[in-house]
Scaffold this motif. Structure first.
Motif, PDB file in Angstrom:
ATOM      1  N   THR A 328       0.745  -1.193  -0.084  1.00 19.53           N
ATOM      2  CA  THR A 328      -0.059  -0.071  -0.075  1.00 19.53           C
ATOM      3  C   THR A 328       0.852   1.139  -0.082  1.00 19.53           C
ATOM      4  OG1 THR A 328      -1.923  -1.172   1.189  1.00 19.53           O
ATOM      5  CG2 THR A 328      -1.652   1.220   1.304  1.00 19.53           C
ATOM      6  N   ILE A 329       1.947   1.261   0.768  1.00 21.23           N
ATOM      7  CA  ILE A 329       3.084   2.325   0.725  1.00 21.23           C
ATOM      8  C   ILE A 329       3.386   2.578  -0.573  1.00 21.23           C
ATOM      9  CG2 ILE A 329       5.076   3.228   1.644  1.00 21.23           C
ATOM     10  CD1 ILE A 329       4.202   2.132   4.501  1.00 21.23           C
ATOM     11  N   PHE A 330       3.930   1.501  -0.998  1.00 16.95           N
ATOM     12  CA  PHE A 330       4.493   1.512  -2.542  1.00 16.95           C
ATOM     13  C   PHE A 330       3.597   2.073  -3.486  1.00 16.95           C
ATOM     14  CE2 PHE A 330       7.907  -1.607  -1.755  1.00 16.95           C
ATOM     15  CZ  PHE A 330       8.993  -0.898  -2.586  1.00 16.95           C
ATOM     16  N   ALA A 331       2.363   1.749  -3.393  1.00 16.42           N
ATOM     17  CA  ALA A 331       1.326   2.369  -4.334  1.00 16.42           C
ATOM     18  C   ALA A 331       0.932   3.733  -4.238  1.00 16.42           C
ATOM     19  CB  ALA A 331       0.127   1.495  -4.322  1.00 16.42           C
ATOM     20  N   GLN A 332       1.041   3.948  -3.001  1.00 18.57           N
ATOM     21  CA  GLN A 332       0.689   5.519  -2.663  1.00 18.57           C
ATOM     22  C   GLN A 332       2.108   6.341  -3.274  1.00 18.57           C
ATOM     23  OE1 GLN A 332       0.304   5.292   1.534  1.00 18.57           O
ATOM     24  NE2 GLN A 332      -1.747   4.996   1.659  1.00 18.57           N
ATOM     25  N   ILE A 333       3.233   5.973  -3.076  1.00 19.84           N
ATOM     26  CA  ILE A 333       4.571   6.744  -3.191  1.00 19.84           C
ATOM     27  C   ILE A 333       4.436   6.455  -4.926  1.00 19.84           C
ATOM     28  CG2 ILE A 333       6.997   6.657  -3.179  1.00 19.84           C
ATOM     29  CD1 ILE A 333       6.687   5.604  -0.467  1.00 19.84           C
ATOM     30  N   ALA A 334       4.146   5.711  -5.428  1.00 17.80           N
ATOM     31  CA  ALA A 334       4.084   5.337  -7.051  1.00 17.80           C
ATOM     32  C   ALA A 334       3.379   6.684  -7.414  1.00 17.80           C
ATOM     33  CB  ALA A 334       3.661   4.177  -7.314  1.00 17.80           C
ATOM     34  N   VAL A 335       2.134   6.860  -7.135  1.00 17.96           N
ATOM     35  CA  VAL A 335       1.124   7.798  -7.383  1.00 17.96           C
ATOM     36  C   VAL A 335       1.654   9.325  -7.401  1.00 17.96           C
ATOM     37  CG1 VAL A 335      -1.039   9.166  -7.101  1.00 17.96           C
ATOM     38  CG2 VAL A 335      -0.901   6.459  -7.086  1.00 17.96           C
ATOM     39  N   GLN A 336       2.579   9.231  -5.968  1.00 22.66           N
ATOM     40  CA  GLN A 336       3.093  10.617  -5.989  1.00 22.66           C
ATOM     41  C   GLN A 336       4.302  11.012  -6.815  1.00 22.66           C
ATOM     42  OE1 GLN A 336       4.206  10.357  -1.685  1.00 22.66           O
ATOM     43  NE2 GLN A 336       2.073  10.209  -1.006  1.00 22.66           N
ATOM     44  N   ARG A 337       5.009   9.916  -7.208  1.00 19.14           N
ATOM     45  CA  ARG A 337       6.123   9.938  -8.158  1.00 19.14           C
ATOM     46  C   ARG A 337       5.766   9.712  -9.495  1.00 19.14           C
ATOM     47  NH1 ARG A 337      11.439   7.381  -5.595  1.00 19.14           N
ATOM     48  NH2 ARG A 337      12.258   8.123  -7.464  1.00 19.14           N
ATOM     49  N   ALA A 338       4.512   9.756  -9.924  1.00 22.08           N
ATOM     50  CA  ALA A 338       3.951   9.337 -11.228  1.00 22.08           C
ATOM     51  C   ALA A 338       4.790   8.139 -11.910  1.00 22.08           C
ATOM     52  CB  ALA A 338       4.108  10.469 -12.060  1.00 22.08           C
ATOM     53  N   ILE A 339       5.011   7.087 -11.180  1.00 21.04           N
ATOM     54  CA  ILE A 339       5.647   5.848 -11.939  1.00 21.04           C
ATOM     55  C   ILE A 339       4.975   4.615 -11.695  1.00 21.04           C
ATOM     56  CG2 ILE A 339       7.832   6.771 -11.297  1.00 21.04           C
ATOM     57  CD1 ILE A 339       8.188   5.124  -8.900  1.00 21.04           C
ATOM     58  N   THR A 340       5.010   3.625 -12.343  1.00 20.97           N
ATOM     59  CA  THR A 340       4.717   2.398 -12.390  1.00 20.97           C
ATOM     60  C   THR A 340       5.558   1.403 -11.619  1.00 20.97           C
ATOM     61  OG1 THR A 340       3.448   2.919 -14.532  1.00 20.97           O
ATOM     62  CG2 THR A 340       3.630   0.234 -13.747  1.00 20.97           C
ATOM     63  N   PRO A 341       5.094   0.985 -10.289  1.00 23.58           N
ATOM     64  CA  PRO A 341       5.695   0.204  -9.375  1.00 23.58           C
ATOM     65  C   PRO A 341       6.020  -1.056 -10.028  1.00 23.58           C
ATOM     66  CG  PRO A 341       3.779   0.348  -8.428  1.00 23.58           C
ATOM     67  CD  PRO A 341       3.919   1.352  -9.861  1.00 23.58           C
ATOM     68  N   ASP A 342       6.694  -2.112  -9.297  1.00 25.82           N
ATOM     69  CA  ASP A 342       6.808  -3.446  -9.726  1.00 25.82           C
ATOM     70  C   ASP A 342       8.069  -3.721 -10.434  1.00 25.82           C
ATOM     71  OD1 ASP A 342       6.000  -5.773  -8.859  1.00 25.82           O
ATOM     72  OD2 ASP A 342       4.803  -6.323 -10.594  1.00 25.82           O
ATOM     73  N   GLY A 343       9.098  -2.969 -10.316  1.00 27.50           N
ATOM     74  CA  GLY A 343      10.473  -3.307 -11.032  1.00 27.50           C
ATOM     75  C   GLY A 343      11.486  -2.880 -10.291  1.00 27.50           C
ATOM     76  N   TYR A 344      11.902  -4.019  -9.368  1.00 26.37           N
ATOM     77  CA  TYR A 344      12.809  -3.968  -8.208  1.00 26.37           C
ATOM     78  C   TYR A 344      13.840  -4.412  -8.512  1.00 26.37           C
ATOM     79  CZ  TYR A 344       7.996  -2.646  -6.181  1.00 26.37           C
ATOM     80  OH  TYR A 344       6.786  -2.420  -6.205  1.00 26.37           O
ATOM     81  N   CYS A 345      15.229  -4.237  -7.628  1.00 26.27           N
ATOM     82  CA  CYS A 345      16.247  -5.179  -7.876  1.00 26.27           C
ATOM     83  C   CYS A 345      16.578  -5.684  -6.480  1.00 26.27           C
ATOM     84  CB  CYS A 345      17.569  -3.885  -7.885  1.00 26.27           C
ATOM     85  SG  CYS A 345      17.347  -2.838  -9.415  1.00 26.27           S
ATOM     86  N   PHE A 346      16.715  -6.951  -6.735  1.00 30.48           N
ATOM     87  CA  PHE A 346      16.669  -7.886  -5.726  1.00 30.48           C
ATOM     88  C   PHE A 346      17.996  -8.556  -5.323  1.00 30.48           C
ATOM     89  CE2 PHE A 346      12.206  -8.045  -6.532  1.00 30.48           C
ATOM     90  CZ  PHE A 346      11.554  -8.146  -5.162  1.00 30.48           C
ATOM     91  N   PHE A 347      18.398  -9.072  -4.212  1.00 30.15           N
ATOM     92  CA  PHE A 347      19.605  -9.838  -3.911  1.00 30.15           C
ATOM     93  C   PHE A 347      19.248 -10.853  -2.821  1.00 30.15           C
ATOM     94  CE2 PHE A 347      23.438 -10.847  -1.562  1.00 30.15           C
ATOM     95  CZ  PHE A 347      24.391 -10.856  -2.334  1.00 30.15           C
ATOM     96  N   ASN A 348      19.412 -11.904  -3.289  1.00 28.82           N
ATOM     97  CA  ASN A 348      18.960 -13.232  -2.456  1.00 28.82           C
ATOM     98  C   ASN A 348      20.205 -14.299  -2.179  1.00 28.82           C
ATOM     99  OD1 ASN A 348      17.686 -14.992  -1.181  1.00 28.82           O
ATOM    100  ND2 ASN A 348      16.517 -15.839  -2.765  1.00 28.82           N
ATOM    101  N   ASP A 349      20.630 -14.080  -1.018  1.00 29.20           N
ATOM    102  CA  ASP A 349      21.620 -15.110  -0.490  1.00 29.20           C
ATOM    103  C   ASP A 349      21.002 -16.302   0.040  1.00 29.20           C
ATOM    104  OD1 ASP A 349      23.880 -16.352   0.615  1.00 29.20           O
ATOM    105  OD2 ASP A 349      24.328 -14.823   1.974  1.00 29.20           O
ATOM    106  N   THR A 350      21.094 -17.324  -0.970  1.00 28.78           N
ATOM    107  CA  THR A 350      20.363 -18.664  -0.833  1.00 28.78           C
ATOM    108  C   THR A 350      21.420 -19.647   0.060  1.00 28.78           C
ATOM    109  OG1 THR A 350      21.093 -19.436  -2.924  1.00 28.78           O
ATOM    110  CG2 THR A 350      19.126 -18.199  -2.779  1.00 28.78           C
TER     111      THR A 350
END
Length: 450
Positions: A328-350
């Motif tokens: 929900t926070i992501f969605a609110q900030i995305a509206v404020q920044r006029a961007i489409t979220p859901d394109g993140y950079c991940f690091f997973n130590d498996t």
């Protein structure tokens, strides 16, 4: 294999289970890529009945192994089943390879609302058990949990069995997360994320897909030189080896994207409290790791690594929260920044155990330099064909080994890393870390002069 605990219970999901539940909702209904598999050797002298009894005790000790996960009008729930049967297969391995049995056990779909989330196979040779295979749904366990389960089974297979107090059960974790202290910790974490998401580089949180399906390129590196350089830098500067790679990845990612900082979502086991250290369940959450790189930079490698260590600790301190509240926070900030979220950079130590994360003994500096130089020709860069689709990722790096050989797998949205894609990034990562290890006077600025 029958189990009986006399213990039935029901309750909401814990925060981390909710995160995996939502991933399951995103995947195709019959997807099995999130099924996990471990194998456990059977000590000599154990009979099949001994092994079956150990497995029964194992299941009865960990609620997650006999829990159903169901959707209800009030949201997803977990139901601990007090008595039932876990599928148990017995196979002779004389004619088939161990991997054949493992994949046959892991691959079938788990109906997590109707089927218990565990399958077991005992492999025998000349009538004696030699190996146990466990396959489980990621809804029930994460990688670190499965390492705990494997260790517990090893103990139970001893003669006499070694029995230790089981860790916190998931429904006990629910009590913590809904307590005043748990809610305060969540509020602090969400405030931290909100503060940073308002200013991180757009390219590291914005989707590049314009509504189309993911289009990912994959790359893999197997490098003894990268392992030597990473572990050598960690020993030299007194930081964990994974922190060396975190710093190097963020520095290179900032360079590739033309930014003066980088942001990574770390996959974290969240086992920080003594009560939850031995919890078996889906327990991973995301942490926000962020590093700035002012330009031009003469910062030393040691200073960079210590900044990265501090940033990692800060990230880990703010990674316990309801993931839907973060969405929900992501969605609110995305509206404020006029961007489409859901394109993140991940690091997973498996690397899912303390043993896997323990670095080898440090080498003297002169020996290290020669070893790195000699090891460089052994590097392999591969382009595997993989059908996994990490959710919401422009960039997803998996660290799978950092002992004698560094093994990393990277997928990225096509075009995100330029023409050379994941292979170019992994090649640059090796060169950057090797240069840092070989040149004690290197700075963040000179490291990028590759």
């Amino acid at each position: 294999m029958h189990f009986h605990t006399g213990r039935t219970a029901e309750g909401p999901l814990i925060w981390a289970q909710t995160a995996i539940w939502d991933v399951f909702r995103w995947l195709p209904a019959d997807d099995t890529t999130l099924n996990l598999l471990v194998q456990c050797p059977v000590p000599a002298g154990r009979s099949l009945s001994d092994v079956t009894l150990a497995l029964q005790r194992l299941v009865e000790r960990h609620d997650a192994l006999h829990t159903l996960f169901v959707d209800t009008p009030d949201g997803p729930r977990q139901r601990v089943v007090g008595e039932g049967d876990i599928p148990l297969q017995v196979h002779d391995i004389s004619d088939l390879h161990l991997n054949d049995f493992g994949e046959a056990l892991r691959r079938p779909w788990f109906d997590i609302g109707a089927d218990l989330p565990l399958r077991v196979a005992v492999l025998t040779q000349d009538g004696l058990p030699v190996t146990v295979l466990l396959a489980a749904s990621h809804m029930a366990v994460d990688g670190w949990s499965f390492a705990i389960v494997r260790g517990d089974l090893l103990n139970l297979l001893q003669d006499p069995p070694i029995v230790v107090e089981p860790g916190q059960q998931p429904l006990q974790r629910v009590e913590y997360e809904t307590s005043p202290i748990g809610l305060r910790r969540e509020a602090k974490a969400l405030s931290y994320w909100s503060k940073h998401l308002a200013g991180v580089p757009t390219c590291m949180i914005e989707s590049t897909r314009d509504g189309r399906p993911p289009n990912l390129d994959w790359g893999q590196i197997q490098s003894p030189a990268l392992a030597l350089a990473t572990n050598g830098l960690a020993s030299r500067h007194g930081v964990p080896p994974a922190t060396v790679l975190l710093a190097a990845v963020t520095l290179l990612l900032a360079s590739h994207t033309g930014e003066d900082e980088a942001f990574l979502r770390l996959i974290v086991s969240t086992r920080f409290r003594p009560a939850s250290r031995g919890l078996v369940g889906a327990f991973n959450e995301n942490a926000l790791f962020r590093l700035e790189f002012p330009q031009p930079s003469s910062e030393s490698v040691g200073d960079l690594l210590h900044r990265a260590s501090d940033a990692a600790l800060l990230a880990y301190a703010h990674c316990e929260y309801d993931p839907r509240k973060l969405d929900t926070i992501f969605a609110q900030i995305a509206v404020q920044r006029a961007i489409t979220p859901d394109g993140y950079c991940f690091f997973n130590d498996t690397r899912y155990s303390v043993q896997e994360q323990t670095p080898p003994p440090p080498l003297p500096e002169a020996v290290l330099t020669l070893a790195i130089t000699d090891a460089l020709p052994a590097t392999k860069l591969l382009a595997p064909v993989i059908d996994r689709l990490p959710k919401g990722a422009n960039f997803f790096l998996f660290l799978t080994d950092l002992s004698d050989t560094a093994e990393l797998m990277l997928c990225s949205e096509r075009g995100f890393l330029g023409e050379r894609g994941p292979l170019g990034f992994l090649d640059g990562l090796e060169r950057l870390v090797v240069k840092a290890a070989l040149d004690p006077r290197a700075t963040t600025g000179t490291l990028l002069e590759l």
